[in-house]
Design a protein around this motif. Structure first.
Motif, PDB file in Angstrom:
ATOM      1  N   ILE A 159      24.941  53.915 -43.769  1.00 13.90           N
ATOM      2  CA  ILE A 159      23.741  53.436 -43.092  1.00 13.90           C
ATOM      3  C   ILE A 159      23.864  53.504 -41.581  1.00 13.90           C
ATOM      4  N   GLU A 160      24.976  53.014 -41.062  1.00 16.47           N
ATOM      5  CA  GLU A 160      25.098  52.893 -39.612  1.00 16.47           C
ATOM      6  C   GLU A 160      26.547  52.841 -39.193  1.00 16.47           C
ATOM      7  N   ILE A 161      26.753  53.036 -37.904  1.00 17.14           N
ATOM      8  CA  ILE A 161      28.034  52.793 -37.244  1.00 17.14           C
ATOM      9  C   ILE A 161      27.804  51.647 -36.292  1.00 17.14           C
ATOM     10  N   ARG A 162      28.656  50.616 -36.397  1.00 18.24           N
ATOM     11  CA  ARG A 162      28.395  49.374 -35.662  1.00 18.24           C
ATOM     12  C   ARG A 162      29.678  48.888 -34.993  1.00 18.24           C
ATOM     13  N   ALA A 163      29.558  48.579 -33.710  1.00 15.11           N
ATOM     14  CA  ALA A 163      30.650  47.980 -32.959  1.00 15.11           C
ATOM     15  C   ALA A 163      30.059  46.919 -32.042  1.00 15.11           C
ATOM     16  N   LYS A 164      30.240  45.660 -32.416  1.00 17.08           N
ATOM     17  CA  LYS A 164      29.613  44.554 -31.693  1.00 17.08           C
ATOM     18  C   LYS A 164      28.107  44.804 -31.601  1.00 17.08           C
ATOM     19  N   GLU A 165      27.553  44.860 -30.386  1.00 18.74           N
ATOM     20  CA  GLU A 165      26.098  45.009 -30.260  1.00 18.74           C
ATOM     21  C   GLU A 165      25.665  46.471 -30.286  1.00 18.74           C
ATOM     22  N   ARG A 166      26.593  47.402 -30.320  1.00 16.78           N
ATOM     23  CA  ARG A 166      26.242  48.818 -30.329  1.00 16.78           C
ATOM     24  C   ARG A 166      26.069  49.311 -31.759  1.00 16.78           C
ATOM     25  N   VAL A 167      24.927  49.906 -32.043  1.00 16.00           N
ATOM     26  CA  VAL A 167      24.613  50.380 -33.391  1.00 16.00           C
ATOM     27  C   VAL A 167      23.915  51.736 -33.283  1.00 16.00           C
ATOM     28  N   VAL A 168      24.364  52.692 -34.097  1.00 12.90           N
ATOM     29  CA  VAL A 168      23.652  53.972 -34.214  1.00 12.90           C
ATOM     30  C   VAL A 168      23.539  54.324 -35.686  1.00 12.90           C
ATOM     31  N   PRO A 169      22.435  54.979 -36.097  1.00 13.65           N
ATOM     32  CA  PRO A 169      22.336  55.452 -37.479  1.00 13.65           C
ATOM     33  C   PRO A 169      23.393  56.517 -37.766  1.00 13.65           C
ATOM     34  N   SER A 170      23.809  56.604 -39.036  1.00  8.14           N
ATOM     35  CA  SER A 170      24.818  57.580 -39.431  1.00  8.14           C
ATOM     36  C   SER A 170      24.186  58.912 -39.804  1.00  8.14           C
ATOM     37  N   GLU A 171      24.910  59.985 -39.517  1.00  9.08           N
ATOM     38  CA  GLU A 171      24.496  61.315 -39.954  1.00  9.08           C
ATOM     39  C   GLU A 171      25.168  61.677 -41.268  1.00  9.08           C
ATOM     40  N   PHE A 172      26.380  61.181 -41.490  1.00 12.79           N
ATOM     41  CA  PHE A 172      27.126  61.402 -42.718  1.00 12.79           C
ATOM     42  C   PHE A 172      27.729  60.075 -43.151  1.00 12.79           C
ATOM     43  N   THR A 173      28.109  59.983 -44.446  1.00 14.65           N
ATOM     44  CA  THR A 173      28.836  58.799 -44.894  1.00 14.65           C
ATOM     45  C   THR A 173      30.098  58.623 -44.060  1.00 14.65           C
ATOM     46  N   THR A 174      30.832  59.717 -43.856  1.00 15.92           N
ATOM     47  CA  THR A 174      32.036  59.697 -43.038  1.00 15.92           C
ATOM     48  C   THR A 174      31.910  60.780 -41.975  1.00 15.92           C
ATOM     49  N   PRO A 175      31.954  60.436 -40.680  1.00 18.32           N
ATOM     50  CA  PRO A 175      31.828  61.457 -39.626  1.00 18.32           C
ATOM     51  C   PRO A 175      33.001  62.442 -39.642  1.00 18.32           C
ATOM     52  N   GLU A 176      32.856  63.537 -38.889  1.00 18.78           N
ATOM     53  CA  GLU A 176      33.939  64.504 -38.751  1.00 18.78           C
ATOM     54  C   GLU A 176      35.109  63.878 -37.990  1.00 18.78           C
ATOM     55  N   ALA A 177      36.295  64.499 -38.138  1.00 20.09           N
ATOM     56  CA  ALA A 177      37.522  63.939 -37.566  1.00 20.09           C
ATOM     57  C   ALA A 177      37.417  63.637 -36.067  1.00 20.09           C
ATOM     58  N   PRO A 178      36.893  64.553 -35.223  1.00 15.86           N
ATOM     59  CA  PRO A 178      36.826  64.211 -33.796  1.00 15.86           C
ATOM     60  C   PRO A 178      36.001  62.960 -33.518  1.00 15.86           C
ATOM     61  N   GLU A 179      34.840  62.817 -34.203  1.00 17.05           N
ATOM     62  CA  GLU A 179      34.010  61.640 -34.005  1.00 17.05           C
ATOM     63  C   GLU A 179      34.710  60.386 -34.516  1.00 17.05           C
ATOM     64  N   LEU A 180      35.397  60.506 -35.659  1.00 16.27           N
ATOM     65  CA  LEU A 180      36.093  59.340 -36.211  1.00 16.27           C
ATOM     66  C   LEU A 180      37.164  58.825 -35.254  1.00 16.27           C
ATOM     67  N   HIS A 181      37.999  59.721 -34.762  1.00 15.20           N
ATOM     68  CA  HIS A 181      39.079  59.292 -33.876  1.00 15.20           C
ATOM     69  C   HIS A 181      38.528  58.759 -32.550  1.00 15.20           C
ATOM     70  N   ALA A 182      37.458  59.401 -32.051  1.00 16.09           N
ATOM     71  CA  ALA A 182      36.823  58.891 -30.829  1.00 16.09           C
ATOM     72  C   ALA A 182      36.242  57.503 -31.062  1.00 16.09           C
ATOM     73  N   LEU A 183      35.607  57.323 -32.213  1.00 11.71           N
ATOM     74  CA  LEU A 183      35.045  56.019 -32.567  1.00 11.71           C
ATOM     75  C   LEU A 183      36.115  54.944 -32.573  1.00 11.71           C
ATOM     76  N   LEU A 184      37.246  55.249 -33.214  1.00  9.06           N
ATOM     77  CA  LEU A 184      38.291  54.239 -33.348  1.00  9.06           C
ATOM     78  C   LEU A 184      38.869  53.856 -31.994  1.00  9.06           C
ATOM     79  N   MET A 185      39.062  54.846 -31.120  1.00  8.74           N
ATOM     80  CA  MET A 185      39.560  54.516 -29.786  1.00  8.74           C
ATOM     81  C   MET A 185      38.527  53.719 -29.007  1.00  8.74           C
TER      82      MET A 185
END
Length: 556
Positions: A159-185
């Motif tokens: 449904i979404e990617i959420r970090a505190k007050e920042r929320v964006v709709p998801s394009e995939f259930t699981t993003p590609e590796a570059p987006e995932l690692h960037a998200l986690l950092m």
């Protein structure tokens, strides 16, 4: 807003191309440095249109094009180097792209290792990953709600990617590796210490999760889905099982008996994880199980009692420890989701630190009382209007079982185009066994003609209808109405106050893909509109996240 613009880390220490190549060598991806002098990178991107200054551009070989063909575009946007294969390196040379390159044989495999090194995601938040055919989204929402009681938690899912007050709709259930690692950092820089994440079979097959390690990984169930990608249930199982290998996760929490499949996928998953050397915790669903559990599990769900729209329940460890909680969503399958979420969070901490978590689980209303957008979302109570994401046979069967009441069950659903064709008549048969009125309509046809899809679903329903009529068991009605908004309107028009209207298959999605054209369509909005038009009272919306790119690629 896309993932990279919404969640790019604020600061990234530069990494030299030479250092990156050495790192890939050490990780088992032999790398050759070619091209001009060394350069430093501070990000990574697979899409030339998303490259920003300082990125490593990744040129992957595709079905029709090679990513290296777009390296000039990437360079113009600020790419400092390229990660590609030998074919890509030859194209760089032929096109005169003056960037240093790292050449590897397995670009997709190296992509995760490169992303992990650039974004240093080994130091990021603890990952709690959930895989399985059904229940991933609800389980991650439940986990996040519980984890939030003791720490700041992020969410990555359908449904979404959420970090505190920042929320964006998801394009995939699981993003590609570059987006995932960037998200986690990025989440780590925001003070987030734990992330609840859905892990789809597509993300494992396409190695989107390469380079990640999960603190706790959970398994919900395995039923027929995505055989267009995996080919067989055994291959589907093996793909999911890769998540529970010790190089991928520290602790596995496995639901043993969510389905009555003869293969007993839960038990097989638990055996696989344990044999691989992963710490394995098992859950027997007890009164909500599809069948009896083989042998003793670590935890058993007990003392299930109705409570409002949901249930109270107890989890009992074989050493006598008990955990009490409740879930506010309808359906016994949501009890299973809540139980798995509770155990994943608990086993992510030492036992001596369970106190605050146990208190949070026991209080009412608790962390599992909040609605999840598009997951058994109640739109009205009389008649009961419910929207759910159930888009395969098992999910549909569970949803129908959970909404059965005193009146009729009126079901509106369809099947997705360009996906597993074999499940269409099966879903029609499931619908006929669980509903009184079946309205077959369109889901996301994609580029497939929607009429034959409806006919295949309807054929499965008609076959069961004829069987039931022949034995005089009960009368059911099978209709075919399109477009989908008209089907929802028809369902409401025929409903009485004691009936249940279940609109299944799309859940939170707001865009329908018809021949490549994005058509605005939200089942919750359409159902609420139809109910109001006919004078029924509706409930407030549960969803807080919608967007133009939300939903058309998420059944993965």
């Amino acid at each position: 807003m896309n993932v990279r613009s919404g969640f790019r880390p604020a600061q990234v220490a530069p990494v030299s191309v030479t250092e990156l190549a050495e790192h890939l060598d050490a990780e088992g991806y032999p790398a050759q440095r070619v091209g001009p002098e060394d350069a430093h990178v501070t990000g990574i991107a697979m899409d030339s249109r998303k490259v920003i200054d300082g990125d490593l551009y990744v040129g992957v070989s595709g079905a029709q094009h090679h990513g290296a063909d777009y390296a000039r575009v990437a360079a113009a946007s600020g790419a400092r180097a390229v990660l590609t294969d030998a074919r890509g390196a030859a194209r760089l040379a032929a096109d005169g792209v003056g960037l240093p390159a790292i050449v590897v044989t397995d670009v997709r495999g190296a992509l995760g290792a490169a992303s992990s090194r650039i974004y240093r995601s080994d130091d990021a938040a603890q990952l709690y990953g959930v895989t399985g055919t059904n229940g991933k989204t609800t389980t991650t929402y439940f986990m996040r709600a519980l984890l939030d009681k003791t720490q700041h938690t992020g969410l990555i899912g359908t449904i979404e990617i959420r970090a505190k007050e920042r929320v964006v709709p998801s394009e995939f259930t699981t993003p590609e590796a570059p987006e995932l690692h960037a998200l986690l950092m990025s989440m780590q820089q925001d003070g987030i210490s734990a992330v609840a994440m859905e892990v789809s079979s597509h993300s494992i097959s396409y190695r989107r999760i390469a380079g990640l390690r999960y603190h706790v990984a959970g398994f919900t169930n395995l039923t027929q889905d995505h055989l267009d990608l995996h080919g067989s249930m055994q291959e589907y199982f093996e793909t999911k099982a890769a998540l529970f290998d010790p190089q991928r996760c520290d602790t596995a929490v496995i639901t043993l008996n969510a389905t009555d499949e003869p293969e007993h996928w839960g038990e097989k998953m638990a055996r696989h994880a344990a044999e691989q050397g992963t710490e394995t915790i098992t859950l027997d669903l007890g009164p909500v199980a599809a069948r009896a559990c083989e042998g003793e599990a670590d935890w058993t769900l007990t003392e299930l009692t109705p409570h409002g729209l949901g249930h109270r329940f107890t989890l009992r460890h074989h050493d006598g420890t008990e955990v009490r909680s409740s879930v506010g969503l309808p359906g016994e399958f949501n009890v299973a989701n809540a139980a798995l979420a509770a155990l994943m969070v608990l086993h992510g901490s030492p036992r001596q630190e369970w106190g605050p978590l146990l208190d949070a689980l026991a209080v009412e209303p608790g962390p599992f009382d909040n609605a999840v957008p598009g997951r058994m979302e109640v739109v009205s109570k009389r008649p009961a209007g419910i929207v759910d994401f159930a888009h395969n046979a098992d999910g549909l069967a569970q949803a129908l079982k959970s909404v059965r009441g005193d009146g009729r069950t009126i079901l509106v659903f369809g099947a997705t185009g360009e996906r597993d064709v074999s499940k269409r008549p099966i879903m029609g048969a499931v619908a006929a066994r669980g509903a009184d009125v079946i309205i077959v309509t369109d889901d996301d046809p994609h580029h497939e003609d929607p009429a034959p899809i409806r006919q295949q679903v309807r054929a499965g329903a008609i076959e069961v209808q004829q069987e039931l009529t022949a034995i005089g068991e009960r009368h059911i009605e099978v209709l075919e109405i399109a477009p989908r908004a008209e089907a929802i309107e028809a369902a409401v028009a025929m409903a009485d106050a004691d009936d249940v209207i279940l609109v299944a298959g799309r859940g939170h999605e707001t865009i329908q893909d018809v021949a490549g054209d994005p058509v605005p369509l939200d089942d919750r909005v359409e159902l609420r509109r139809a109910l109001s038009h006919h004078g029924w009272i509706t409930t407030p919306p549960a969803s807080t996240t919608t967007g133009p790119d939300d939903g058309i690629l998420n059944k993965s």
